[in-house]
Design a protein around this motif. Structure first.
Motif, PDB file in Angstrom:
ATOM      1  N   PRO A  86      31.119   0.910  21.264  1.00 25.49           N
ATOM      2  CA  PRO A  86      32.075   0.242  20.365  1.00 25.49           C
ATOM      3  C   PRO A  86      32.817   1.213  19.448  1.00 25.49           C
ATOM      4  N   ALA A  87      33.841   0.693  18.782  1.00 28.06           N
ATOM      5  CA  ALA A  87      34.591   1.464  17.785  1.00 28.06           C
ATOM      6  C   ALA A  87      35.052   0.490  16.706  1.00 28.06           C
ATOM      7  N   PRO A  88      35.325   1.028  15.498  1.00 23.14           N
ATOM      8  CA  PRO A  88      35.750   0.122  14.411  1.00 23.14           C
ATOM      9  C   PRO A  88      37.060  -0.617  14.696  1.00 23.14           C
ATOM     10  N   LEU A  89      38.002   0.051  15.396  1.00 20.47           N
ATOM     11  CA  LEU A  89      39.255  -0.612  15.769  1.00 20.47           C
ATOM     12  C   LEU A  89      39.321  -0.678  17.285  1.00 20.47           C
ATOM     13  N   VAL A  90      39.437  -1.892  17.829  1.00 23.93           N
ATOM     14  CA  VAL A  90      39.565  -2.041  19.278  1.00 23.93           C
ATOM     15  C   VAL A  90      40.931  -2.648  19.589  1.00 23.93           C
ATOM     16  N   ILE A  91      41.633  -1.994  20.508  1.00 24.30           N
ATOM     17  CA  ILE A  91      42.953  -2.478  20.919  1.00 24.30           C
ATOM     18  C   ILE A  91      42.822  -3.080  22.307  1.00 24.30           C
ATOM     19  N   ASP A  92      43.156  -4.344  22.396  1.00 23.79           N
ATOM     20  CA  ASP A  92      42.977  -5.099  23.636  1.00 23.79           C
ATOM     21  C   ASP A  92      44.256  -5.054  24.464  1.00 23.79           C
ATOM     22  N   ALA A  93      44.265  -4.176  25.479  1.00 18.72           N
ATOM     23  CA  ALA A  93      45.393  -4.092  26.409  1.00 18.72           C
ATOM     24  C   ALA A  93      44.877  -4.403  27.817  1.00 18.72           C
ATOM     25  N   LEU A  94      44.034  -5.426  27.902  1.00 18.37           N
ATOM     26  CA  LEU A  94      43.480  -5.793  29.214  1.00 18.37           C
ATOM     27  C   LEU A  94      44.486  -6.619  30.004  1.00 18.37           C
ATOM     28  N   PHE A  95      44.906  -7.743  29.445  1.00 20.06           N
ATOM     29  CA  PHE A  95      45.845  -8.618  30.153  1.00 20.06           C
ATOM     30  C   PHE A  95      46.863  -9.184  29.182  1.00 20.06           C
ATOM     31  N   GLY A  96      48.097  -9.292  29.661  1.00 15.27           N
ATOM     32  CA  GLY A  96      49.158  -9.892  28.858  1.00 15.27           C
ATOM     33  C   GLY A  96      49.745 -11.076  29.590  1.00 15.27           C
ATOM     34  N   THR A  97      51.056 -11.015  29.825  1.00 15.74           N
ATOM     35  CA  THR A  97      51.727 -12.169  30.437  1.00 15.74           C
ATOM     36  C   THR A  97      51.362 -12.346  31.912  1.00 15.74           C
ATOM     37  N   GLY A  98      50.679 -11.363  32.502  1.00 22.90           N
ATOM     38  CA  GLY A  98      50.339 -11.478  33.923  1.00 22.90           C
ATOM     39  C   GLY A  98      48.994 -12.136  34.191  1.00 22.90           C
ATOM     40  N   LEU A  99      48.300 -12.567  33.150  1.00 18.77           N
ATOM     41  CA  LEU A  99      46.989 -13.200  33.389  1.00 18.77           C
ATOM     42  C   LEU A  99      47.194 -14.480  34.195  1.00 18.77           C
ATOM     43  N   SER A 100      46.418 -14.602  35.284  1.00 19.32           N
ATOM     44  CA  SER A 100      46.675 -15.743  36.157  1.00 19.32           C
ATOM     45  C   SER A 100      45.462 -16.646  36.321  1.00 19.32           C
ATOM     46  N   ARG A 101      44.339 -16.247  35.782  1.00 26.31           N
ATOM     47  CA  ARG A 101      43.110 -17.036  35.978  1.00 26.31           C
ATOM     48  C   ARG A 101      42.080 -16.569  34.957  1.00 26.31           C
ATOM     49  N   PRO A 102      40.979 -17.335  34.800  1.00 20.60           N
ATOM     50  CA  PRO A 102      39.946 -16.884  33.849  1.00 20.60           C
ATOM     51  C   PRO A 102      39.363 -15.535  34.270  1.00 20.60           C
ATOM     52  N   LEU A 103      38.830 -14.818  33.291  1.00 19.05           N
ATOM     53  CA  LEU A 103      38.240 -13.500  33.579  1.00 19.05           C
ATOM     54  C   LEU A 103      36.865 -13.668  34.215  1.00 19.05           C
ATOM     55  N   LYS A 104      36.566 -12.782  35.149  1.00 18.10           N
ATOM     56  CA  LYS A 104      35.193 -12.760  35.693  1.00 18.10           C
ATOM     57  C   LYS A 104      34.270 -12.150  34.637  1.00 18.10           C
ATOM     58  N   ASN A 105      32.988 -12.495  34.754  1.00 17.86           N
ATOM     59  CA  ASN A 105      32.019 -12.002  33.765  1.00 17.86           C
ATOM     60  C   ASN A 105      31.976 -10.490  33.658  1.00 17.86           C
ATOM     61  N   LYS A 106      32.217  -9.809  34.783  1.00 18.23           N
ATOM     62  CA  LYS A 106      32.086  -8.338  34.717  1.00 18.23           C
ATOM     63  C   LYS A 106      33.158  -7.703  33.820  1.00 18.23           C
ATOM     64  N   ILE A 107      34.252  -8.447  33.543  1.00 18.64           N
ATOM     65  CA  ILE A 107      35.224  -7.966  32.542  1.00 18.64           C
ATOM     66  C   ILE A 107      34.999  -8.690  31.212  1.00 18.64           C
ATOM     67  N   ALA A 108      34.775 -10.006  31.266  1.00 23.71           N
ATOM     68  CA  ALA A 108      34.688 -10.800  30.031  1.00 23.71           C
ATOM     69  C   ALA A 108      33.513 -10.350  29.159  1.00 23.71           C
ATOM     70  N   GLU A 109      32.374 -10.032  29.789  1.00 24.80           N
ATOM     71  CA  GLU A 109      31.187  -9.703  28.981  1.00 24.80           C
ATOM     72  C   GLU A 109      31.338  -8.394  28.210  1.00 24.80           C
ATOM     73  N   PRO A 110      31.703  -7.287  28.905  1.00 24.97           N
ATOM     74  CA  PRO A 110      31.882  -6.070  28.103  1.00 24.97           C
ATOM     75  C   PRO A 110      33.036  -6.181  27.107  1.00 24.97           C
ATOM     76  N   ALA A 111      34.110  -6.879  27.501  1.00 26.94           N
ATOM     77  CA  ALA A 111      35.251  -7.021  26.572  1.00 26.94           C
ATOM     78  C   ALA A 111      34.793  -7.770  25.332  1.00 26.94           C
ATOM     79  N   SER A 112      34.031  -8.820  25.549  1.00 26.25           N
ATOM     80  CA  SER A 112      33.565  -9.638  24.435  1.00 26.25           C
ATOM     81  C   SER A 112      32.644  -8.814  23.524  1.00 26.25           C
ATOM     82  N   ARG A 113      31.761  -8.043  24.139  1.00 26.80           N
ATOM     83  CA  ARG A 113      30.817  -7.223  23.359  1.00 26.80           C
ATOM     84  C   ARG A 113      31.580  -6.204  22.503  1.00 26.80           C
ATOM     85  N   LEU A 114      32.558  -5.533  23.110  1.00 22.97           N
ATOM     86  CA  LEU A 114      33.276  -4.480  22.385  1.00 22.97           C
ATOM     87  C   LEU A 114      34.188  -5.070  21.300  1.00 22.97           C
ATOM     88  N   LEU A 115      34.815  -6.184  21.613  1.00 22.50           N
ATOM     89  CA  LEU A 115      35.691  -6.819  20.614  1.00 22.50           C
ATOM     90  C   LEU A 115      34.860  -7.364  19.447  1.00 22.50           C
TER      91      LEU A 115
END
Ligand SMILES: NC(=O)C1=CN([C@@H]2O[C@H](COP(=O)(O)OP(=O)(O)OC[C@H]3O[C@@H](n4cnc5c(N)ncnc54)[C@H](OP(=O)(O)O)[C@@H]3O)[C@@H](O)[C@H]2O)[C@@H](O)CC1
Ligand SMILES: [K+]
Length: 462
Positions: free
Chosen positions: A109-138
């Motif tokens: 982790p870091a004190p400031l996290v910048i989320d540049a994973l998905f923007g206007t191109g998101l087309s479906r829910p995230l799979k756990n293998k991305i959602a879980e670490p993203a959630s933990r770090l955010l």
């Protein structure tokens, strides 16, 4: 009045294509976007250790540009990616970053996290293998900045496809998107700042409600030219009094509380016993009916009389209950447009079959009734039967208290009496109401809004 455009993903893409047609490359635009986002984050959060999360598309590409720009500024910055870039521009951005890229689920982790994973191109829910670490770090970050949109959010309808910790700041690239101003997504964006990336002149089918220009009275003004507003009294004097006071403080030259007896403060409010003939006055600029009206006998009769006039009408509260009960068919036949001001529950009673977003609902309501619909909510939507629509920035949550709707109805009465276009009038009322709420601050009650309207209006004088 010209608010900022609020685009769909397809409109954004079309606006970007127009930029590319002028000879700008995708990587060129991405560089502009990423640098602008980095500078906004730097301005807001300073030189904190930063982790940038990059996805596979151009949103991720922006992330690499942001990381490179923050490094230039002397920030200790790391990058973690969900995978390799899949677009040419994002690959170029990653090459330009040139630094190490950590695997998302191994990143610290870091004190400031910048989320540049998905923007206007998101087309479906995230799979756990991305959602879980993203959630933990955010979740571990003190500050979260979303690039264009918080990941997990659908651009066009503001649906939350995957719930991640909400952003504190979202940098919207080039223009606002629908999700920035539609619930539930709007509540996940935090503060939204639009970065200018030279998108030109995108379509303005849906705009944000902006500060209304209000003119001070001219030398020739008299009380009637500044707007005569009639507020219909009924069973609950407090509600009609709030609407009347708000109409006065919003700038009407003459406010008449029709159906009220006796004297009182303020003396400038004209109280008059109910008289059907009073509605024939051609100087009436708008009539407010519904707050505190009552939903039986005399209330219904007063509404029928109001609907039969040619005055611009604000139909609120009990008037909406009566319309839901008796049918909406009288509205389209009226000469002057009415403005209906339902909250979500009232809307559902008026249009039980309508679904979709608040924007869809307001547009459907306007089309069905031939009236302007002001659908109250966190982000209030105003829609005109001709298809124009505008959405407010999130209003202060302190406005969720009794009587604030009556105040809005009163402000709207004045704006309707003063402006030719009820669509503009409704936007002005929403903006002033929200601004009065912002000025009144924590623990406000509806009466406080009336006090703060002068400051809100004064802030709009040319
Ligand atoms: N266009 C431009 O020129 C500019 C655009 N800009 C920026 O680009 C952003 C839009 O970029 P974008 O169109 O590449 O979409 P983006 O949001 O990065 O995601 C698409 C990628 O994600 C994937 N994917 C989708 N859902 C997924 C899921 N649930 N789970 C996993 N994967 C998923 C999808 O793959 P696929 O669906 O094909 O499998 C694809 O690979 C915009 O928001 C702004 O930030 C700026 O740089 C200015 C210039
Ligand atoms: K994002």
């Amino acid at each position: 009045m010209s608010g900022r455009p609020i685009l769909t993903a397809a409109e954004t893409k079309a606006a970007e294509e127009a930029v590319f047609a002028r000879g700008v490359s995708v990587f060129g635009l991405m560089t502009k976007a990423g640098r602008a986002a980095a500078e906004i984050a730097w301005d807001r959060f300073g030189p904190r250790e930063t982790l940038v999360l990059c996805g596979p598309g151009n949103n991720g590409g922006d992330g690499y540009v942001i990381a490179a720009r923050l490094r230039e500024c002397g920030v200790r910055v790391r990058v973690a990616a969900s995978g390799d870039p899949t677009t040419d521009a994002a690959r170029e951005a990653r090459r330009a970053w040139g630094g190490p890229v950590e695997v998302l689920d191994e990143a610290a982790p870091a004190p400031l996290v910048i989320d540049a994973l998905f923007g206007t191109g998101l087309s479906r829910p995230l799979k756990n293998k991305i959602a879980e670490p993203a959630s933990r770090l955010l979740a571990a970050a003190a500050y979260r900045v979303a690039v264009d949109l918080p990941s997990g959010i659908a651009t066009d309808d503001g649906a939350v496809l995957t719930e991640l910790p909400p952003a504190h700041l979202t940098v919207a690239l080039g223009a606002l998107k629908r999700a920035h101003r539609l619930m539930p997504a709007a509540a996940r964006c935090g503060e939204v700042v639009v970065a200018d990336i030279g998108l030109g002149d995108p379509p303005r089918g849906v705009i944000e409600i902006g500060r209304p220009p209000i003119a001070a009275p001219g030398f020739e003004a008299n009380k009637y030219t500044r707007g005569k507003v009639v507020v219909a009294a009924g069973r609950m004097p407090g509600a009609t009094m709030l609407a009347s006071l708000a109409a006065q403080r919003a700038g009407a030259g003459y406010v008449e509380l029709l159906g009220a007896e006796g004297e009182g403060v303020p003396h400038a409010l004209v109280r008059r016993a109910w008289d059907d003939e009073a509605l024939a006055d051609k100087r009436i600029g708008a009539m407010v009916i519904g707050p505190g009206l009552g939903t039986e006998g005399e209330g219904r009769r007063r509404l029928d009389l109001a609907l039969a006039t040619d005055h611009p009408l604000v139909l609120d509260a009990d008037a909406l209950t009566l319309l839901a009960r008796d049918g909406l068919d009288r509205l389209p036949a009226r000469k002057a447009l009415a403005v209906l001001t339902p909250h979500g529950g009232e809307y559902a009673r008026l249009f039980p079959d309508a679904g979709g977003t608040a924007l869809d609902k307001a547009l459907v309501g306007a089309r069905k009734t031939g009236a302007v619909i002001l659908l109250k909510g966190v982000c209030t939507v105003v829609a005109h039967p001709d298809g124009r629509a505008a959405i407010g920035a999130p209003a202060p949550a302190w406005l969720a208290s009794a009587g604030t709707g009556d105040v809005l109805a009163g402000i709207l009465g004045t704006m309707l009496a003063q402006m030719d276009d009820p669509f503009e009038a409704a936007q002005a009322a929403v903006w002033l109401h929200s601004e009065a709420g912002r000025r009144a601050g924590p623990l406000l009650i509806a009466d406080d809004l009336v006090e703060h309207l002068r400051g809100a209006v004064a802030g709009c004088l040319a």
